[in-house]
Structure formats: structure tokens, C-alpha cells
Design an enzyme around this catalytic site. Sequence first.
Site, mmCIF file in Angstrom:
data_model
loop_
_atom_site.group_PDB
_atom_site.id
_atom_site.type_symbol
_atom_site.label_atom_id
_atom_site.label_comp_id
_atom_site.label_asym_id
_atom_site.label_seq_id
_atom_site.Cartn_x
_atom_site.Cartn_y
_atom_site.Cartn_z
ATOM 1 N N LYS A 148 0.556 -1.227 -0.186
ATOM 2 C CA LYS A 148 0.180 0.004 0.158
ATOM 3 C C LYS A 148 0.697 1.518 -0.065
ATOM 4 C CE LYS A 148 -4.394 0.936 2.044
ATOM 5 N NZ LYS A 148 -4.821 1.111 3.959
ATOM 6 N N THR A 182 -12.958 4.891 15.141
ATOM 7 C CA THR A 182 -14.034 4.614 16.552
ATOM 8 C C THR A 182 -13.954 3.571 17.094
ATOM 9 O OG1 THR A 182 -15.394 5.865 15.047
ATOM 10 C CG2 THR A 182 -16.363 4.553 16.192
ATOM 11 N N GLU A 233 -13.256 11.279 14.279
ATOM 12 C CA GLU A 233 -13.572 11.823 12.833
ATOM 13 C C GLU A 233 -15.392 11.820 12.512
ATOM 14 O OE1 GLU A 233 -14.451 10.527 10.407
ATOM 15 O OE2 GLU A 233 -15.041 8.395 10.828
ATOM 16 N N LEU A 291 -16.352 11.807 9.685
ATOM 17 C CA LEU A 291 -15.997 11.847 7.941
ATOM 18 C C LEU A 291 -17.196 10.772 7.259
ATOM 19 C CD1 LEU A 291 -12.629 11.500 7.594
ATOM 20 C CD2 LEU A 291 -13.808 13.490 7.945
ATOM 21 N N ASN A 327 -23.790 8.853 15.396
ATOM 22 C CA ASN A 327 -24.353 7.750 14.657
ATOM 23 C C ASN A 327 -25.007 7.672 15.195
ATOM 24 O OD1 ASN A 327 -21.720 8.114 12.794
ATOM 25 N ND2 ASN A 327 -21.175 6.674 12.695
ATOM 26 N N LYS A 329 -34.585 11.041 4.774
ATOM 27 C CA LYS A 329 -34.992 10.178 3.484
ATOM 28 C C LYS A 329 -35.715 8.434 3.805
ATOM 29 C CE LYS A 329 -32.130 12.208 0.926
ATOM 30 N NZ LYS A 329 -30.556 11.355 0.165
ATOM 31 N N GLY A 381 -26.576 1.000 5.824
ATOM 32 C CA GLY A 381 -25.269 0.613 5.966
ATOM 33 C C GLY A 381 -24.767 0.934 5.907
ATOM 34 N N CYS A 395 -20.129 1.923 8.976
ATOM 35 C CA CYS A 395 -20.484 2.527 10.003
ATOM 36 C C CYS A 395 -21.208 3.391 11.089
ATOM 37 C CB CYS A 395 -20.083 4.572 9.984
ATOM 38 S SG CYS A 395 -18.297 4.497 8.955
HETATM 39 C C1 UGA Z 1 -21.487 7.762 8.819
HETATM 40 C C2 UGA Z 1 -21.648 9.636 9.403
HETATM 41 O O1 UGA Z 1 -22.867 9.904 8.347
HETATM 42 C C3 UGA Z 1 -20.318 10.562 9.574
HETATM 43 O O2 UGA Z 1 -21.068 11.371 10.224
HETATM 44 C C4 UGA Z 1 -18.947 8.878 10.078
HETATM 45 O O3 UGA Z 1 -17.910 10.175 10.344
HETATM 46 C C5 UGA Z 1 -19.133 8.146 9.622
HETATM 47 O O4 UGA Z 1 -20.217 7.178 9.280
HETATM 48 C C6 UGA Z 1 -18.380 6.900 10.190
HETATM 49 O O5 UGA Z 1 -18.095 7.277 11.092
HETATM 50 O O6 UGA Z 1 -17.090 7.061 9.718
HETATM 51 P P1 UGA Z 1 -21.266 7.157 5.705
HETATM 52 O O7 UGA Z 1 -20.916 5.710 6.505
HETATM 53 O O8 UGA Z 1 -20.441 7.588 4.839
HETATM 54 O O9 UGA Z 1 -21.663 8.327 6.967
HETATM 55 O O10 UGA Z 1 -22.918 7.434 5.694
HETATM 56 P P2 UGA Z 1 -23.654 8.622 5.032
HETATM 57 O O11 UGA Z 1 -24.140 9.105 4.705
HETATM 58 O O12 UGA Z 1 -23.471 8.816 6.839
HETATM 59 O O13 UGA Z 1 -25.080 7.237 5.322
HETATM 60 C C7 UGA Z 1 -25.310 5.946 6.106
HETATM 61 C C8 UGA Z 1 -26.385 5.420 5.259
HETATM 62 O O14 UGA Z 1 -27.487 5.705 5.422
HETATM 63 C C9 UGA Z 1 -26.408 4.748 3.914
HETATM 64 O O15 UGA Z 1 -26.422 3.742 3.765
HETATM 65 C C10 UGA Z 1 -27.624 5.816 3.526
HETATM 66 O O16 UGA Z 1 -27.756 5.304 2.315
HETATM 67 C C11 UGA Z 1 -28.207 6.114 4.695
HETATM 68 N N1 UGA Z 1 -29.319 7.164 4.237
HETATM 69 C C12 UGA Z 1 -28.506 7.686 4.748
HETATM 70 C C13 UGA Z 1 -30.856 7.442 4.767
HETATM 71 O O17 UGA Z 1 -31.590 5.758 4.359
HETATM 72 N N2 UGA Z 1 -31.392 8.343 4.512
HETATM 73 C C14 UGA Z 1 -30.971 9.445 4.782
HETATM 74 O O18 UGA Z 1 -32.051 10.207 4.677
HETATM 75 C C15 UGA Z 1 -29.629 9.730 4.917
#
Ligand code: UGA
Length: 445
Positions: A35, A121, A151, A153, A224, A267, A273, A276
Site C-alpha cells: 500500500k 471509532t 472523526e 467524515l 452515528n 429519506k 448500511g 459505520c
Molecule cells: C456516517 C456518518 O454520516 C458520518 O458522520 C460518520 O463520520 C461516518 O458514518 C463514520 O462513522 O465514519 P457514512 O457511513 O459515510 O457516514 O454514510 P452516510 O452518508 O451517513 O449514510 C449512511 C447510510 O444511511 C447509507 O446507507 C444511506 O443510504 C442511509 N441514509 C442516509 C438513508 O437511508 N436516509 C437518509 O436520509 C440518509
Amino acid sequence: MKVCVIGTGYVGLVTGVCLAEIGHDVICVDKDEKKISSLKKGIIPIYEEGLEELVKSNFEKKSLVFDSGTSSGIEKSDIIFICVGTPPLPSGKPDLTAIDDVARMIGQSLNGYKIILNKSTVPIGTAKRIRKIIKENQENGYEFDIVSNPEFLKEGEAVKDAFFPERIVIGSESEKAVKIMKELYDPLIKQDFKYASGNSNKKEEVPILITDSTSSELIKYASNAFLATKISFVNEVANICERIGANILDVTYGMGLDSRIGSRFMKAGIGWGGSCFPKDVRALSYTAEEYGSNASILNAVIHVNNQQRFKIVQKAVDLLGIIDDKVIGVLGLSFKPNTDDTREAPSITVINKFLELGAEVRVYDPVVKENPENLDKGAVFVEDPYKAVENANLLVLVTEWEEFSKLDFDRIKDLMSAHNIIDGRNFLDKKALKDMGFKYMGIGN
Ligand code: UGA
């Protein structure tokens, strides 16, 4: 300042490049030599918008260095960021092997005062665990402090989230460490660095919260878990909508106008999924139980999410009857758009169930082109969305990739053998599709 980032995964790489860009000297280390040699050649293992250019420019400026020698990276630095993986064990408890290994190595390599900062985490109490392991492995009496700095992100928006965060949380019992951390993050807090100037995401100032390490660790999990709860709640309301003939899009819009509720993460769909939410909600529930606290909301949130994926299968049965031998075209696979990550993606459960029931499943995803490990063998991966729906009895949308909003549904109608659509993300234009003669089913819509 001289910073060593241990672990060049998604969090480590983005953190390292951000620290280099705001003016620090960063060594990113990883025990995976392959890597590291790829990174030195500019090959980035993950896709994140803007990341490749930033890695290249900081690598050329030598503000960002890659190395496979963890001990030497620790020795050369004042602040050590731990950014290694904490994958879940079958019980839901995070596996801390990588964290423990790194803590041992830090103990053995201390050659002066250092701040040991945890960004992974980690379960509540890990800051104290790291301190203990370092002390046990220390061969000299050098002072060190532990900081928890979670974090926040999001995959697909990681670069933006790193440079323009909504908050910085510093958890530490040491005033000295807090002072140094404030200096480290000063350009980020004041949003005073080159990449920020003229950027539309630039903030006035980033709030910084100083707390004890345990509270800081909990802020990450609780954030989260709260977001996952919001989605499971909305999905439950969507299911009620289906029973009583209401529309979830109007319901969530109406709810979101109340600023105490807000319109984001509202939404409805086939559930959450990724790497995280599933891991963190389970881990928080596990911790609650371990400490004798009741996690009934968290457990319900997980349960609702697990059930939600099967709504698609139920709807498919309602539309098609026996699934055996039916052709199902699936659009999307990643757990959300703009990432190739399929970890704990709801799509995987849905497709596996279709395969188990004997369907011929064709999958199109803009970036996932091969059968991921967690998907049973048998689905056919096709190169364009139209191939996925050729002679299909059903089209199922599981990930709301932007390109699916531009599909030619006249063409799709000609290609399909029956005109059934299940929109697992309420992403398509229901009215237009119904007017065209499709049988459309959304989620609570
Ligand atoms: C999530 C958190 O949003 C971040 O703040 C955090 O840092 C990160 O986990 C982590 O712990 O590293 P992430 O897993 O990248 O980020 O994805 P999200 O954008 O939060 O979406 C998570 C899931 O929720 C997805 O499957 C998405 O489709 C779903 N989702 C999201 C919904 O079904 N409805 C919504 O309104 C929003």
C-alpha cells in the site's frame, strides 16, 4: 508540527492530507508495504473526490511522506494519530487488535513527550486502555498524553468534511495536550489555509469542544446512532404511510420544516448500511448492555433496519408472485451513491434473497463492477443499466446514483417484459412513470 498518522485507510489518508495541507509535516505509516509503495507512486486505494490531487501536491511538497516503518514514524513525530480499523466481532464488540498492537509499538518507541491521539471509532474507555498498554510497554519514563479526537467524515464527501468540519471534538484529561491540539487545529478552526480560500464550503469558524475522553468517545457513537435512529424512525413512518395511504415524501417534508427536527437524514428507503452505522449502533448497544444499561431504542433501530431490506422482497412477491425464474434488473449496489463500498449494503441482502428464491438477477452499478465478497455468486454484472432490464419482469432501484435520474424510460419500457418498478430510495419520478404505464412501488410513496 510533526505528525505521524498510523493507518492509511480511509480515515488516515484523508486526515493525513488535511493536516499536511493546513501546514504540518505529516508521515503516514502503514504496515502494508504494498500500500505504501503504491501511495508513493500516487496510486490512491480509495476514491474520494479531490483526494488524489491533494495527496500528489502535498507529496511533491514533501509535507506528506509515506513510510512502512511505524516505529521510526513515531520517533520522528510530536503527535501520533491512531487511524487503524476496528472491525466488528460476531458479538458486535469492536475488534481492538490493531489498536492494541499500535499502542504496544508506541510504548516501545517513545523517545520524548508525545500526544497519542485516537481517531478510530473505538469503544468507550479505549483512551484509558491505550494509556495502560503504552505504560506497560514503555522502556523509559517519558511523559505522554492521550487524546480522543473522533472523526465525522462521510464517505464520498470525506475531503470536504475534513477541511470544513461542523465541529472538532477534543477529549483529554491533560491541559497541556488540549493546548497543543488547539495549536495543531488552529488553521482549521479559523479556516485560514490556502485550500479554504475561495472555497464555497468555507466556514466562518469551526466550533471546538473540549471534554473528557470518555464523553468524546461517546459523542462519536451517539451521533452515528442518532442519525441511524432518525432514518429507522422515518422508515417506520413510511411503512405506516403504506398502510394508511399517506405519502412519506410529504410527511417528512412537513416534519422537516420544524427546525427542531430538520430535513436532513429523513429519506425513507431500504435502510442504512456501510462500514459505520451498522457497526457503531451495535457497538453502542453492546456497551450499554455491558454496563447494565438498557439499549431498547438502539436495539429497535437495528431491528427496524434489518426488516426494512425485506420490504423490497415482499413488494417483489406482491408484484410477481413466485420469484423463481423471474428476471430482475437491479440498479445500484453500493451502500450509498458516490462510493464503491458495499459493506453491509442493503442491496446485498435483497439480491441474495432474490437469488435464493431462484430469480435471474442482473446488476448494474456505476462503480461496483464485480461480485463483492458478501454477495452470493450468481448475479450477472452488466455494463449498462439497459442491459440490466432486458426482458426483465422487474426493475429494482437500490442506490440513488445521480445517473439513474437521467434514464430513458421509454427505452426501458420497450426492453422489459413486464413493467414493474420498485424504487427502494423514492428517487424516480413516480407520477411520470405511472403515466407511462409502469407499475411503480416506492417506500411509503
Ligand atoms: C456516517 C456518518 O454520516 C458520518 O458522520 C460518520 O463520520 C461516518 O458514518 C463514520 O462513522 O465514519 P457514512 O457511513 O459515510 O457516514 O454514510 P452516510 O452518508 O451517513 O449514510 C449512511 C447510510 O444511511 C447509507 O446507507 C444511506 O443510504 C442511509 N441514509 C442516509 C438513508 O437511508 N436516509 C437518509 O436520509 C440518509
